[in-house]
Scaffold this motif. Sequence first.
Motif, PDB file in Angstrom:
ATOM      1  N   ILE A   1      -5.217  -3.301 -10.842  1.00 24.04           N
ATOM      2  CA  ILE A   1      -5.105  -2.374  -9.705  1.00 24.04           C
ATOM      3  C   ILE A   1      -3.966  -2.820  -8.792  1.00 24.04           C
ATOM      4  O   ILE A   1      -3.127  -2.015  -8.372  1.00 24.04           O
ATOM      5  CB  ILE A   1      -6.439  -2.280  -8.926  1.00 24.04           C
ATOM      6  CG1 ILE A   1      -7.522  -1.633  -9.803  1.00 24.04           C
ATOM      7  CG2 ILE A   1      -6.270  -1.483  -7.633  1.00 24.04           C
ATOM      8  CD1 ILE A   1      -8.917  -1.630  -9.195  1.00 24.04           C
ATOM      9  N   LEU A   2      -3.914  -4.127  -8.500  1.00 21.01           N
ATOM     10  CA  LEU A   2      -2.869  -4.626  -7.590  1.00 21.01           C
ATOM     11  C   LEU A   2      -1.485  -4.410  -8.182  1.00 21.01           C
ATOM     12  O   LEU A   2      -0.535  -4.076  -7.471  1.00 21.01           O
ATOM     13  CB  LEU A   2      -3.104  -6.117  -7.291  1.00 21.01           C
ATOM     14  CG  LEU A   2      -4.341  -6.441  -6.446  1.00 21.01           C
ATOM     15  CD1 LEU A   2      -4.500  -7.943  -6.274  1.00 21.01           C
ATOM     16  CD2 LEU A   2      -4.272  -5.769  -5.074  1.00 21.01           C
TER      17      LEU A   2
ATOM     18  N   THR B   1      -0.712  -1.951 -10.269  1.00 20.03           N
ATOM     19  CA  THR B   1      -0.459  -0.505 -10.237  1.00 20.03           C
ATOM     20  C   THR B   1       0.012  -0.034  -8.867  1.00 20.03           C
ATOM     21  O   THR B   1       0.888   0.815  -8.770  1.00 20.03           O
ATOM     22  CB  THR B   1      -1.753   0.263 -10.608  1.00 20.03           C
ATOM     23  OG1 THR B   1      -2.197  -0.208 -11.861  1.00 20.03           O
ATOM     24  CG2 THR B   1      -1.514   1.766 -10.699  1.00 20.03           C
ATOM     25  N   ILE B   2      -0.582  -0.591  -7.815  1.00 17.16           N
ATOM     26  CA  ILE B   2      -0.251  -0.086  -6.477  1.00 17.16           C
ATOM     27  C   ILE B   2       0.894  -0.868  -5.832  1.00 17.16           C
ATOM     28  O   ILE B   2       1.209  -0.669  -4.667  1.00 17.16           O
ATOM     29  CB  ILE B   2      -1.493  -0.072  -5.547  1.00 17.16           C
ATOM     30  CG1 ILE B   2      -2.053  -1.481  -5.366  1.00 17.16           C
ATOM     31  CG2 ILE B   2      -2.550   0.870  -6.089  1.00 17.16           C
ATOM     32  CD1 ILE B   2      -3.210  -1.540  -4.389  1.00 17.16           C
ATOM     33  N   GLY B   3       1.505  -1.748  -6.616  1.00 10.66           N
ATOM     34  CA  GLY B   3       2.720  -2.417  -6.146  1.00 10.66           C
ATOM     35  C   GLY B   3       2.508  -3.651  -5.288  1.00 10.66           C
ATOM     36  O   GLY B   3       3.419  -4.101  -4.590  1.00 10.66           O
ATOM     37  N   ILE B   4       1.300  -4.211  -5.304  1.00  8.20           N
ATOM     38  CA  ILE B   4       1.028  -5.416  -4.509  1.00  8.20           C
ATOM     39  C   ILE B   4       1.303  -6.673  -5.349  1.00  8.20           C
ATOM     40  O   ILE B   4       1.686  -7.711  -4.840  1.00  8.20           O
ATOM     41  CB  ILE B   4      -0.443  -5.450  -4.010  1.00  8.20           C
ATOM     42  CG1 ILE B   4      -0.826  -4.148  -3.318  1.00  8.20           C
ATOM     43  CG2 ILE B   4      -0.713  -6.651  -3.109  1.00  8.20           C
ATOM     44  CD1 ILE B   4      -0.038  -3.821  -2.090  1.00  8.20           C
TER      45      ILE B   4
ATOM     46  N   PRO C   1       2.806  -7.520   0.895  1.00  4.44           N
ATOM     47  CA  PRO C   1       3.603  -6.352   1.288  1.00  4.44           C
ATOM     48  C   PRO C   1       2.860  -5.374   2.200  1.00  4.44           C
ATOM     49  O   PRO C   1       3.469  -4.655   2.995  1.00  4.44           O
ATOM     50  CB  PRO C   1       3.958  -5.676  -0.037  1.00  4.44           C
ATOM     51  CG  PRO C   1       3.264  -6.397  -1.109  1.00  4.44           C
ATOM     52  CD  PRO C   1       2.711  -7.666  -0.566  1.00  4.44           C
ATOM     53  N   ILE C   2       1.533  -5.376   2.103  1.00  3.13           N
ATOM     54  CA  ILE C   2       0.743  -4.480   2.957  1.00  3.13           C
ATOM     55  C   ILE C   2       0.858  -4.914   4.423  1.00  3.13           C
ATOM     56  O   ILE C   2       0.972  -4.095   5.321  1.00  3.13           O
ATOM     57  CB  ILE C   2      -0.739  -4.484   2.511  1.00  3.13           C
ATOM     58  CG1 ILE C   2      -0.873  -3.876   1.120  1.00  3.13           C
ATOM     59  CG2 ILE C   2      -1.623  -3.742   3.489  1.00  3.13           C
ATOM     60  CD1 ILE C   2      -0.472  -2.418   1.048  1.00  3.13           C
TER      61      ILE C   2
END
Lengths: 222, 78
Positions: free
Chosen positions: B27-28, B30-33, B69-70
């Motif tokens: 998941i991380l 996929t969402i670019g984290i 990055p968040i």
Amino acid sequence: MIVADRKPIEEIIEEIKNHEKILILGCNECVTVCEAGGKKEVGVLASALRMYFLNQGREVKIEEKTLERQCDHEYLEEIRDVMDQYDAVVSLACGVGVQFMAEKYHTSPVYPGVNTCFLGATEKRGLWTERCQACGQCILARTGGICPVSRCAKRVLNGPCGGSARGKCEINKEIDCAWQLIIDRLEALNRLDDYEKIDPIKDWSTDRAGGPRKVEREDVQQ
Amino acid sequence: MGCLEGDCHYNSGNLRARKRVEQVQKILDTIGIGGERAQMYNLSSSEGSRFAQIAVEMDEKIRKLGPNPIKLAKKKAA
């Protein structure tokens, strides 16, 4: 129950990327049991989407809600008052729920968050297998409670076929031959004589072949 | 951190945890984290020095990867 599986997040992102106020809507029934679209999965998906859009530098409102069911008017009515707050809904219900949602709120885009797979059973946590194809003419009484329509790759009604070997199906050596299971079961029930009876041609008009189906019960209608 | 495989008080708890960490990593990613920000390690309760070594390794790795990055995106948005 209806068994569904999670859709890849990237596929969901692709569908909703142009929206700004999105409701992630779970369902408390079958998809909760098969861990694809219940409250927990709604939370995981919503968090992932929030992080994704934040990381993209976009302000997208993602909210979560889980209804008791999405295939009944009364539960879908619970969100009528808040629907104007969103410009899209990702429904984690089965295909039935997604469609009922779309019919009821026909001006709101509704996107599926799961892939609806089959009618099945929980063999153990994390393993669901198909048991019924809803053919509309149940023959389980004649087949010892094992369904050749859903469990035989060819849907053979007087089996097994020539592809059955050592109790397994020719399409995959891990799949039991449904007809071997039926024979074993009839033998255990001391009903092997029933196996000798040839099944008549099945009326497939009650299956998908007859088009979209309905069950109408005037005795319970209001 | 989980117990050594085959030595878990909850029998298969650490094996399930590994699968879940793998899921989180996907998941991380996929969402670019970046999935490498979550890592699963197995060690026994008597391996204090190994625990410290892993903590140092993870600290170095995260510093090399840079801030979440968040957090940066949140700061920017604020």
